[in-house]
Design an enzyme around this catalytic site. Sequence first.
Site, short mmCIF file in Angstrom:
data_model
loop_
_atom_site.label_atom_id
_atom_site.label_comp_id
_atom_site.label_asym_id
_atom_site.label_seq_id
_atom_site.Cartn_x
_atom_site.Cartn_y
_atom_site.Cartn_z
N GLY A 1 -14.90 -3.31 4.32
CA GLY A 1 -15.81 -4.55 3.91
C GLY A 1 -16.51 -5.29 5.21
N ASN B 1 -13.59 -9.71 4.07
CA ASN B 1 -12.16 -10.10 5.14
C ASN B 1 -12.59 -9.48 6.25
OD1 ASN B 1 -11.23 -10.94 2.48
ND2 ASN B 1 -9.77 -10.72 4.58
N TYR C 1 -2.80 5.00 -7.89
CA TYR C 1 -3.49 3.97 -6.90
C TYR C 1 -4.45 5.69 -7.20
CZ TYR C 1 -6.82 4.26 -2.52
OH TYR C 1 -7.50 4.22 -1.73
#
Length: 316
Positions: free
Chosen positions: A26, A22, A174
């Site tokens: 992507g 969304n 991360y």
Amino acid sequence: MGWTADDIPNQDGRRIVVTGANSGIGLEATRELARNGATVIMTCRSVDRGEEAASNIRADIPNADLRVEACDLGDLESIHAFADRLDDADLDVLINNAGVMAIPRSETADGFETQFGVNHLGHFALTGLLLETLGLDEESDSRIITVSSGVHERGEIDFDDLQSEQSYDPWDAYAQSKLANVLFAYELERRLLTADATAKSIAVHPGYANTQLQFRGPEQRGSRLRKAAMWVMNTVLAQSAAMGALPALYAATAPEAEGGAYYGPGGVMNMRGTPERQASSERSYDEETARRLWAASSDLTGVTYDLPEPKAEVSA
């Protein structure tokens, strides 16, 4: 000039799952895949945001074949439910793209540190659950693309503290999750080869792309200064999300893309430009670490793969 979205071959008849479809990379990957005829299953944590993104794409591509599905990579129950809804569908490509970056420590619905849980464990579980739909035993060109980051180069897998319970640094967590992405992609390729499967597992990174991903950490910390600094860096240094999506699109569609490879932008410091094959960090090629991570990931998620374990290399 290099490979661009104009080089994507016709995707008519191909069914592709994109996680985190969304926004950002992507969204742009979904747009170009749909433009070239693919049926794209857009998995999103929020169906409303997913439908809004689909409407955005359809405004540009009226005949886009899109399907929005709920799938929260931070919730194993949601992942299983999504996989169950697709268990009778043949898939050609899975793009493991969704992620979070450098956020304050939190935990997923299953008690995993969020960055490790969403970026790695969620995709490990999803891939395993969808594996049978990818035509592994057929003469197909199915592919599993895992989106990592150049930050993986600073990452280490701390098996004594995978969930960062003893010590937590947002960027270290991360980096660990992004190294886990590459280790997973390579180990999956080794297992596919051992099984004589035709599917390919490929790792990619987007370079420095201007997306909302960079703002989530400062927003969750309530730091206006860091958010402003990130805006300046994104404006001055970053390439567009559309450019950042190119390595994933290349890996997913280019006939010459190779299994077990790592693709990223070939420009200055590998932060921008068109995709090329690159070397990942030395740690990412450690097969013993990859096997340990695979076993730990299977234990944590409860997801097993019907693939043989590759034989360990024997030193001469």
